[in-house]
Design a protein around this motif. Structure first.
Motif, PDB file in Angstrom:
ATOM      1  N   ARG A  39       0.888  -1.082   0.095  1.00 51.02           N
ATOM      2  CA  ARG A  39       0.081  -0.071  -0.066  1.00 51.02           C
ATOM      3  C   ARG A  39       1.056   1.073   0.017  1.00 51.02           C
ATOM      4  O   ARG A  39       1.689   1.186   0.842  1.00 51.02           O
ATOM      5  CB  ARG A  39      -0.792   0.093   1.115  1.00 51.02           C
ATOM      6  CG  ARG A  39      -1.696  -1.278   1.291  1.00 51.02           C
ATOM      7  CD  ARG A  39      -2.650  -1.294   2.396  1.00 51.02           C
ATOM      8  NE  ARG A  39      -3.605  -0.347   2.435  1.00 51.02           N
ATOM      9  CZ  ARG A  39      -4.689  -0.148   1.819  1.00 51.02           C
ATOM     10  NH1 ARG A  39      -5.056  -0.823   0.897  1.00 51.02           N
ATOM     11  NH2 ARG A  39      -5.304   1.016   1.949  1.00 51.02           N
ATOM     12  N   GLY A  41       1.551   5.724  -0.819  1.00 47.28           N
ATOM     13  CA  GLY A  41       1.177   7.093  -1.009  1.00 47.28           C
ATOM     14  C   GLY A  41       1.944   8.186  -1.033  1.00 47.28           C
ATOM     15  O   GLY A  41       3.202   7.765  -0.663  1.00 47.28           O
ATOM     16  N   ASN A  49      -3.017   3.618  -2.483  1.00 49.50           N
ATOM     17  CA  ASN A  49      -2.736   2.886  -3.612  1.00 49.50           C
ATOM     18  C   ASN A  49      -2.247   1.556  -3.204  1.00 49.50           C
ATOM     19  O   ASN A  49      -1.744   1.354  -2.294  1.00 49.50           O
ATOM     20  CB  ASN A  49      -1.655   3.618  -4.528  1.00 49.50           C
ATOM     21  CG  ASN A  49      -2.118   4.968  -4.792  1.00 49.50           C
ATOM     22  OD1 ASN A  49      -3.029   5.274  -5.422  1.00 49.50           O
ATOM     23  ND2 ASN A  49      -1.390   5.827  -4.364  1.00 49.50           N
TER      24      ASN A  49
END
Length: 95
Positions: A39, A41, A49
């Motif tokens: 994950r 960002g 994301n």
């Protein structure tokens, strides 16, 4: 039936360029099928994301290196990420 949740550790990125990086982590599935993703960002603690990790899913009972190539990044922008290990009983996030 009780089971040990997966464990996940986020490791330093490698191959960093202005527009790409390889994300790295380590996951122990603790013997049950576990899906792994990253994950990421632009704000620490906010990771909107996702990116599939390889290998995934994992089934073993040892720490297994996982990684994913991330491209299309904006130069001069700081990105943050964590590795995430998921199975039906729950999700573990690497620190």
């Amino acid at each position: 039936m009780w089971s040990t949740p997966p464990s996940a550790t986020t490791l330093a990125a490698s191959g960093v360029t202005p527009t790409s990086a390889t994300l790295n982590g380590s996951v122990n599935a603790n013997g049950l099928s576990t899906a792994v993703q990253f994950r990421w960002g632009t704000s620490p603690g906010n990771y909107p994301n996702t990116l599939a990790a390889a290998p995934s899913p994992l089934n073993g009972s040892t720490n297994t290196p996982v990684s994913a190539a991330l491209g299309g990044l904006t130069p001069y922008t700081t990105y943050s990420y964590i590795v995430s290990a998921t199975r039906p009983a729950g999700t573990s996030h690497g620190a």
